[in-house]
Design a protein around this motif. Structure first.
Motif, PDB file in Angstrom:
ATOM      1  N   THR A 114      38.982  99.575 129.287  1.00  0.00           N
ATOM      2  CA  THR A 114      39.166  99.346 127.910  1.00  0.00           C
ATOM      3  C   THR A 114      39.225  98.009 127.300  1.00  0.00           C
ATOM      4  N   TYR A 115      38.661  97.688 126.199  1.00  0.00           N
ATOM      5  CA  TYR A 115      38.693  96.417 125.606  1.00  0.00           C
ATOM      6  C   TYR A 115      40.129  95.994 125.543  1.00  0.00           C
ATOM      7  N   ALA A 150      33.357 101.450 120.561  1.00  0.00           N
ATOM      8  CA  ALA A 150      34.711 101.953 120.352  1.00  0.00           C
ATOM      9  C   ALA A 150      35.577 101.274 121.193  1.00  0.00           C
ATOM     10  N   GLY A 151      35.330 100.445 122.069  1.00  0.00           N
ATOM     11  CA  GLY A 151      36.259  99.883 123.044  1.00  0.00           C
ATOM     12  C   GLY A 151      36.903 100.524 123.866  1.00  0.00           C
ATOM     13  N   PRO A 187      41.403 105.284 125.181  1.00  0.00           N
ATOM     14  CA  PRO A 187      41.628 103.959 125.403  1.00  0.00           C
ATOM     15  C   PRO A 187      42.979 103.825 126.376  1.00  0.00           C
ATOM     16  N   PHE A 188      42.891 102.720 127.306  1.00  0.00           N
ATOM     17  CA  PHE A 188      43.894 102.404 128.318  1.00  0.00           C
ATOM     18  C   PHE A 188      44.594 103.509 129.089  1.00  0.00           C
TER      19      PHE A 188
END
Lengths: 487, 96
Positions: free
Chosen positions: A196-197, A435-436, A461-462
């Protein structure tokens, strides 16, 4: 199943080191010998420092002998894409611009891996400034795919994927801006994880597109990827986009999270342009999950067709800004023929950058220039919002998405001369960066021509712990990881 | 796919501070024209009322205490300078 040390996963080598059946120096010597044997054909490295690696390995053995081992990575040789800073070692981004640059400091990931006892081993070839999908844009040399050295290893982190597949390292790091870890992982038959970014610090990573770049591991197994991710993830105050939250124990979570999961098949990812052999291999992986009790349903990411264009506007715009620092003044290539200070910028950049880098800087400069900003850059940023929303909508219904990683297997060196054709290699991977999201490429078979195939799992995410568990569940039921290229 | 867009390559190369050869000008004009033609399809997307995303996640400015910490020694900071003299980077004359 190979018994060669250089083909073993971190988990097996770490157990042997802990059990005193192996020393870190013996392991490093085996990797160096293997590298000497295959590197003339694979050409994955830009530079390496055997004496330094052996000294690091000896220090690791001394720690183990003293009972002060730093853990599972202590003594494990890890190769670095040549865009990640290691103090006192060359850092070139595979560019003439940085051909003589020596890094004065460590990237955060370098510091973290050193603290975990890993042996930092070699700087690996890539497309210049991480711009490309085949590693052919390196200013120095082309890397061969270990499964067929007349073919590309993918890119931009092609050296990282090839070195691992060839047994020239036990794990490697790459960076992924539009698919630069996952696509070469698929083409070389190894696991590649783009976190994830914000999960992994970018401090000390040569910037390409700052809102998309993320460092991640290449590994032989999903469990190995979890081990390396564990070491490099976490908050860093030197990266203002670093996410500040506790990092779970990814390796122990692998065993705890057993599903079944709800998996989404984005219909747009199985359309025109996908190699039938790859499509069939991914369908088999989907069927495996179903047989394990997972619910599989079709979902739609309606803005998929706009990902490529959105990416090439945003990434090149950011690149044109990031690469403005290479002006021939403080470091990097300086032209000897400049007439004055302004000419020095023009000539140093003309001589230092290769064609693809110039192309992207010029495109990025154009889309940011007066009169075009709203039509291109601002519009792309809005479409980026819609692309991200597509994924978040899908995650209302499913835990993860499953897709091919690359539409085609490894292609011949020199085959793709048209930039647009090359850009299409990233068609299934770039949406994830916009979209990260975290995503992983997992080996899932071979073409009739014995070229590796990978499928991609895209997570929330994460939620790397979940993503890795889903990937691990597939890997447990298959033995692709025990296949090695014959070099 | 082939109706490329003409871009003023000289103007853009000047903004980017890159000297191009005649061959590069011709090649990049044509290639970037094709890429821009492809990108044109973004104009079909209805973005009415859509907020732009600079990042995938909301990113806020991060403030840090202004505390002096360890810094690179001058020799280290200058080790990659193309030309240096007396702990300074040498550049062509800037002021007449």
């Amino acid at each position: 199943m190979s018994t060669e040390l250089f083909h073993q996963p971190i988990t097996a080598l770490s157990a042997a080191l802990e059990g005193k059946r192996l020393t870190a120096v013996e392991l490093m010597q085996a990797v160096i010998a293997r590298t000497k044997a295959v590197e003339p054909r694979v050409r994955a490295f830009n530079s390496s420092d055997e004496a330094d690696a052996l000294a690091q390995a000896a220090a690791s053995d001394a720690r183990r002998a003293a009972g002060t081992s730093l853990g599972v990575l202590d003594g494990i040789p890890i190769g670095f894409k040549d865009v990640i800073a290691v103090t006192g070692q060359p850092l070139t981004a595979s560019s003439k611009m940085l051909a003589n640059f020596v890094s004065p400091y460590d990237a955060t990931v370098t510091q973290k891996l050193k603290r975990a006892g890993a042996v930092i081993w070699g700087r690996l070839n890539c497309d210049e400034f991480a711009m490309g999908s085949s590693t052919e844009n390196s200013a120095f040399h082309t890397t061969g795919n270990p499964w067929d050295v007349t073919r590309v290893p993918g890119g931009s982190s092609g050296g990282s994927a090839a070195a691992l597949a060839a047994g020239e390292a036990i794990a490697t790091l790459g960076s992924d801006t539009g698919g630069s870890i996952r696509q070469p992982a698929a083409l070389c038959g190894v696991v590649g994880l783009k976190p994830t970014y914000g999960l992994v610090s970018r401090f000390g990573l040569i910037a390409y597109a700052s809102s998309l770049d993320q460092i991640g591991p290449f590994a032989r197994t999903v469990e190995d990827a979890a081990i390396v991710l564990q070491a490099i993830a976490g908050h860093d105050e030197r990266d203002s986009t670093s996410f500040n939250a506790a990092v779970p124990d990814y390796r122990s979570e692998l065993g705890k999270r057993r599903g079944p999961w709800k998996l989404g098949i984005p219909k747009e990812y199985f359309a025109e342009g996908l190699s039938p052999e790859i499509g069939a291999a991914v369908e088999k992986a989907i069927a495996y999950y179903q047989a394990q009790g997972c619910e599989v349903k079709e979902v739609s990411l309606p803005h998929t067709q706009y990902c490529l264009d959105t990416y090439y506007i945003i990434a090149t715009a950011e690149a044109s800004s990031n690469l403005a620092r290479f002006d021939g003044i403080r470091y990097g290539h300086r032209s000897a023929k400049a007439k004055d200070i302004v000419d020095l910028y023009f000539q140093s950049r003309a001589e230092g950058f290769g064609a693809e880098v110039k192309r992207r800087i010029i495109l990025g400069t154009y889309v940011l220039s007066s009169g075009y900003y709203d039509a291109y850059y601002l519009r792309a940023q809005k479409v980026r919002t819609l692309i991200r929303q597509d994924f978040l909508n899908a995650y209302q219904e499913v835990d993860a998405l499953i897709t091919p990683t690359s539409p085609i297997p490894a292609f011949k060196i020199g085959e793709k001369s048209d930039p647009l054709a090359m850009y299409l290699c990233d068609i299934y991977t770039i949406g994830v960066n916009l979209a990260g999201l975290p995503a992983i490429s997992v080996p899932c078979g071979f073409t009739s021509g014995h070229l590796p195939i990978g499928f991609q799992l895209i997570g929330q995410p994460f939620q790397e712990a979940n993503l890795l568990a889903v990937a691990h569940a597939y890997e447990q039921g298959h033995d692709w990881k025990t296949k090695y290229p014959s070099l | 796919m082939s109706s490329a867009i003409q871009i003023d390559i000289d103007r853009v190369a000047k903004l980017a501070r890159i000297a191009l050869t005649a061959e590069e000008r011709a090649m990049f004009s044509s290639q970037l024209g094709s890429v821009l033609h492809h990108i044109e399809q973004l104009s079909k997307v209805d973005v009415t009322g859509v907020e732009p995303s600079a990042h995938a996640f909301a990113v806020h400015n991060v403030w840090g205490e202004d505390v002096a910490g360890p810094a690179l020694p001058v020799t280290e900071a200058l080790r990659n300078a193309p030309a240096q003299r007396e702990h300074m980077i040498v550049v062509p004359k800037v002021v007449e």
